[in-house]
Design a protein around this motif. Structure first.
Motif, PDB file in Angstrom:
ATOM      1  N   GLN A  92       0.847  -1.184   0.000  1.00 40.83           N
ATOM      2  CA  GLN A  92       0.000   0.000   0.000  1.00 40.83           C
ATOM      3  C   GLN A  92       0.888   1.241   0.000  1.00 40.83           C
ATOM      4  O   GLN A  92       2.016   1.204   0.497  1.00 40.83           O
ATOM      5  CB  GLN A  92      -0.930   0.009   1.217  1.00 40.83           C
ATOM      6  N   ALA A  93       0.375   2.333  -0.557  1.00 40.99           N
ATOM      7  CA  ALA A  93       1.181   3.545  -0.687  1.00 40.99           C
ATOM      8  C   ALA A  93       0.341   4.779  -0.387  1.00 40.99           C
ATOM      9  O   ALA A  93      -0.879   4.780  -0.574  1.00 40.99           O
ATOM     10  CB  ALA A  93       1.763   3.638  -2.102  1.00 40.99           C
ATOM     11  N   SER A  94       1.030   5.818   0.090  1.00 40.82           N
ATOM     12  CA  SER A  94       0.389   7.112   0.314  1.00 40.82           C
ATOM     13  C   SER A  94       1.408   8.210   0.061  1.00 40.82           C
ATOM     14  O   SER A  94       2.623   7.971   0.108  1.00 40.82           O
ATOM     15  CB  SER A  94      -0.158   7.220   1.743  1.00 40.82           C
ATOM     16  N   ILE A  95       0.929   9.405  -0.236  1.00 39.96           N
ATOM     17  CA  ILE A  95       1.802  10.555  -0.491  1.00 39.96           C
ATOM     18  C   ILE A  95       1.914  11.385   0.770  1.00 39.96           C
ATOM     19  O   ILE A  95       0.909  11.751   1.395  1.00 39.96           O
ATOM     20  CB  ILE A  95       1.256  11.422  -1.640  1.00 39.96           C
ATOM     21  N   GLY A  96       3.152  11.695   1.168  1.00 36.80           N
ATOM     22  CA  GLY A  96       3.396  12.504   2.361  1.00 36.80           C
ATOM     23  C   GLY A  96       3.233  13.990   2.092  1.00 36.80           C
ATOM     24  O   GLY A  96       3.040  14.436   0.956  1.00 36.80           O
ATOM     25  N   THR A  97       3.335  14.781   3.164  1.00 34.79           N
ATOM     26  CA  THR A  97       3.117  16.232   3.067  1.00 34.79           C
ATOM     27  C   THR A  97       4.182  16.931   2.234  1.00 34.79           C
ATOM     28  O   THR A  97       3.939  18.009   1.689  1.00 34.79           O
ATOM     29  CB  THR A  97       3.090  16.847   4.472  1.00 34.79           C
ATOM     30  N   SER A  98       5.349  16.317   2.116  1.00 34.84           N
ATOM     31  CA  SER A  98       6.434  16.913   1.327  1.00 34.84           C
ATOM     32  C   SER A  98       6.607  16.237  -0.027  1.00 34.84           C
ATOM     33  O   SER A  98       7.626  16.431  -0.698  1.00 34.84           O
ATOM     34  CB  SER A  98       7.752  16.847   2.110  1.00 34.84           C
ATOM     35  N   GLY A  99       5.634  15.442  -0.423  1.00 38.81           N
ATOM     36  CA  GLY A  99       5.695  14.777  -1.714  1.00 38.81           C
ATOM     37  C   GLY A  99       6.366  13.428  -1.702  1.00 38.81           C
ATOM     38  O   GLY A  99       6.448  12.765  -2.744  1.00 38.81           O
ATOM     39  N   GLU A 100       6.848  12.993  -0.539  1.00 44.04           N
ATOM     40  CA  GLU A 100       7.465  11.680  -0.459  1.00 44.04           C
ATOM     41  C   GLU A 100       6.395  10.580  -0.576  1.00 44.04           C
ATOM     42  O   GLU A 100       5.224  10.796  -0.298  1.00 44.04           O
ATOM     43  CB  GLU A 100       8.225  11.512   0.855  1.00 44.04           C
ATOM     44  N   VAL A 101       6.827   9.414  -0.992  1.00 45.92           N
ATOM     45  CA  VAL A 101       5.920   8.274  -1.137  1.00 45.92           C
ATOM     46  C   VAL A 101       6.158   7.306   0.018  1.00 45.92           C
ATOM     47  O   VAL A 101       7.275   6.810   0.203  1.00 45.92           O
ATOM     48  CB  VAL A 101       6.133   7.555  -2.482  1.00 45.92           C
ATOM     49  N   ASN A 102       5.116   7.058   0.808  1.00 46.52           N
ATOM     50  CA  ASN A 102       5.192   6.142   1.947  1.00 46.52           C
ATOM     51  C   ASN A 102       4.668   4.771   1.539  1.00 46.52           C
ATOM     52  O   ASN A 102       3.501   4.639   1.145  1.00 46.52           O
ATOM     53  CB  ASN A 102       4.361   6.683   3.118  1.00 46.52           C
ATOM     54  N   THR A 125       3.991   0.792   2.650  1.00 44.65           N
ATOM     55  CA  THR A 125       3.831  -0.155   3.756  1.00 44.65           C
ATOM     56  C   THR A 125       3.335  -1.489   3.192  1.00 44.65           C
ATOM     57  O   THR A 125       2.637  -1.520   2.181  1.00 44.65           O
ATOM     58  CB  THR A 125       2.835   0.346   4.809  1.00 44.65           C
ATOM     59  N   TRP A 126       3.694  -2.578   3.860  1.00 47.88           N
ATOM     60  CA  TRP A 126       3.285  -3.909   3.426  1.00 47.88           C
ATOM     61  C   TRP A 126       3.328  -4.856   4.615  1.00 47.88           C
ATOM     62  O   TRP A 126       3.978  -4.594   5.626  1.00 47.88           O
ATOM     63  CB  TRP A 126       4.198  -4.426   2.302  1.00 47.88           C
ATOM     64  N   ASN A 127       2.611  -5.955   4.519  1.00 48.24           N
ATOM     65  CA  ASN A 127       2.678  -6.999   5.534  1.00 48.24           C
ATOM     66  C   ASN A 127       3.837  -7.936   5.232  1.00 48.24           C
ATOM     67  O   ASN A 127       4.236  -8.103   4.084  1.00 48.24           O
ATOM     68  CB  ASN A 127       1.377  -7.810   5.583  1.00 48.24           C
ATOM     69  N   ARG A 128       4.381  -8.534   6.248  1.00 54.01           N
ATOM     70  CA  ARG A 128       5.476  -9.471   6.051  1.00 54.01           C
ATOM     71  C   ARG A 128       4.962 -10.789   5.466  1.00 54.01           C
ATOM     72  O   ARG A 128       3.877 -11.234   5.804  1.00 54.01           O
ATOM     73  CB  ARG A 128       6.188  -9.739   7.376  1.00 54.01           C
ATOM     74  N   TYR A 129       5.757 -11.360   4.606  1.00 48.44           N
ATOM     75  CA  TYR A 129       5.440 -12.680   4.053  1.00 48.44           C
ATOM     76  C   TYR A 129       5.568 -13.711   5.174  1.00 48.44           C
ATOM     77  O   TYR A 129       6.492 -13.657   5.986  1.00 48.44           O
ATOM     78  CB  TYR A 129       6.410 -13.010   2.927  1.00 48.44           C
ATOM     79  N   THR A 130       4.658 -14.659   5.243  1.00 49.64           N
ATOM     80  CA  THR A 130       4.772 -15.745   6.205  1.00 49.64           C
ATOM     81  C   THR A 130       4.732 -17.080   5.477  1.00 49.64           C
ATOM     82  O   THR A 130       4.150 -17.206   4.410  1.00 49.64           O
ATOM     83  CB  THR A 130       3.643 -15.700   7.250  1.00 49.64           C
ATOM     84  N   GLY A 131       5.383 -18.072   6.070  1.00 45.64           N
ATOM     85  CA  GLY A 131       5.471 -19.399   5.483  1.00 45.64           C
ATOM     86  C   GLY A 131       6.901 -19.784   5.146  1.00 45.64           C
ATOM     87  O   GLY A 131       7.206 -20.969   4.965  1.00 45.64           O
ATOM     88  N   ALA A 132       7.796 -18.795   5.044  1.00 44.97           N
ATOM     89  CA  ALA A 132       9.212 -19.026   4.765  1.00 44.97           C
ATOM     90  C   ALA A 132      10.008 -17.848   5.302  1.00 44.97           C
ATOM     91  O   ALA A 132       9.490 -16.729   5.396  1.00 44.97           O
ATOM     92  CB  ALA A 132       9.459 -19.206   3.267  1.00 44.97           C
ATOM     93  N   ALA A 133      11.258 -18.105   5.656  1.00 50.32           N
ATOM     94  CA  ALA A 133      12.112 -17.048   6.201  1.00 50.32           C
ATOM     95  C   ALA A 133      12.511 -16.060   5.109  1.00 50.32           C
ATOM     96  O   ALA A 133      12.860 -16.458   3.999  1.00 50.32           O
ATOM     97  CB  ALA A 133      13.364 -17.659   6.830  1.00 50.32           C
ATOM     98  N   ALA A 134      12.461 -14.768   5.446  1.00 56.24           N
ATOM     99  CA  ALA A 134      12.803 -13.707   4.494  1.00 56.24           C
ATOM    100  C   ALA A 134      14.263 -13.302   4.662  1.00 56.24           C
ATOM    101  O   ALA A 134      14.710 -12.988   5.771  1.00 56.24           O
ATOM    102  CB  ALA A 134      11.896 -12.505   4.710  1.00 56.24           C
ATOM    103  N   LEU A 135      15.011 -13.326   3.562  1.00 56.37           N
ATOM    104  CA  LEU A 135      16.416 -12.927   3.593  1.00 56.37           C
ATOM    105  C   LEU A 135      16.577 -11.420   3.428  1.00 56.37           C
ATOM    106  O   LEU A 135      17.377 -10.792   4.129  1.00 56.37           O
ATOM    107  CB  LEU A 135      17.183 -13.649   2.487  1.00 56.37           C
ATOM    108  N   LYS A 136      15.834 -10.837   2.487  1.00 64.51           N
ATOM    109  CA  LYS A 136      15.913  -9.399   2.271  1.00 64.51           C
ATOM    110  C   LYS A 136      14.673  -8.917   1.528  1.00 64.51           C
ATOM    111  O   LYS A 136      13.932  -9.711   0.937  1.00 64.51           O
ATOM    112  CB  LYS A 136      17.166  -9.012   1.502  1.00 64.51           C
ATOM    113  N   THR A 137      14.487  -7.610   1.574  1.00 64.95           N
ATOM    114  CA  THR A 137      13.356  -6.963   0.907  1.00 64.95           C
ATOM    115  C   THR A 137      13.909  -6.014  -0.148  1.00 64.95           C
ATOM    116  O   THR A 137      14.822  -5.228   0.135  1.00 64.95           O
ATOM    117  CB  THR A 137      12.499  -6.173   1.913  1.00 64.95           C
TER     118      THR A 137
END
Length: 221
Positions: free
Chosen positions: A128-138, A140-152
């Motif tokens: 999911q995404a939203s625009i911040g007050t200074s134009g930045e893009v925020n 967010t996401w849920n973590r994957y489950t079922g296997a260990a995450a090495l990197k994003t």
């Protein structure tokens, strides 16, 4: 009678004056379907935009097919039945990766029609995404489950077919701020590199695919 417990069984008959007769004992062995094959990973398929489920499979275990399920209100629903000799992957054509996460699990079916217990659930990634007050893009996401995450890995681009990595995070992260967005690059996607080894085909097929790690992708928005 139908029995589900292994052991010795016999029939004893008694008539009206109390005389009895018993058969020889019969040994019953209850075969349990192989439950070692698990989902390897679930990702959003680039060509269709639907969730693609891929699993491991093992030869010489009397497996005829696999049933793939996902959580639903009140229990679960079957997504697909895939023959053992077919490629170990399927699409969930009813999935909605842009609006919800899904939980998937697999059951093996042996050649007698018995179904194994449920495997480990895998949960997909919803970005999911939203625009911040200074134009930045925020992001967010849920973590994957079922296997260990090495990197994003954070991807950005002009279109769904032209995404390039802009940042790498640990596998435990669930948010990122793009403080320098590019006006022409409005599409984002998350990729989670999973610590899994996928053996998705058998020796009697034309190819045997094995990878040390795989990338589970979120929806692109």
């Amino acid at each position: 009678i139908t029995v589900s417990q292994a052991g010795q069984y016999k029939v004893e008959v008694t008539n009206e004056i109390g005389c009895t007769f018993a058969t020889e004992a019969t040994t019953v062995t209850v075969q349990r379907p192989f439950a070692g094959d698990q989902i390897c990973y679930v990702t959003v398929d680039r060509a269709t935009g639907k969730n693609r489920i891929t699993w491991n499979k093992t030869t010489d275990q009397n497996i005829a097919s696999y049933n793939i399920y996902k959580r639903a209100v009140g229990g679960s629903v079957k997504v697909a039945t895939v023959a053992f000799d077919a490629p170990a992957t399927t699409l969930d054509n009813n999935s909605q990766p842009d609006s919800r996460t899904e939980y998937y699990f697999i059951r093996a079916v042996d050649k007698c029609g018995n179904e194994s217990g449920a495997g480990t659930e895998h949960r997909t990634i919803l970005l999911q995404a939203s625009i911040g007050t200074s134009g930045e893009v925020n992001l967010t996401w849920n973590r994957y489950t079922g296997a260990a995450a090495l990197k994003t890995i954070i991807y950005r681009g002009r279109s769904h077919d032209a995404l390039a990595p802009i940042a790498e995070l640990t596998g435990q992260e669930d948010r990122y701020i793009d403080r320098n967005p590019v006006a022409e690059e409005k599409i984002y996607q998350i990729g989670i590199e999973l610590d899994v080894s996928c053996n998705t085909d058998t020796d009697n097929l034309r190819t045997k695919a094995t990878a040390a790690s795989v990338l589970a992708r979120s929806n692109a928005l």
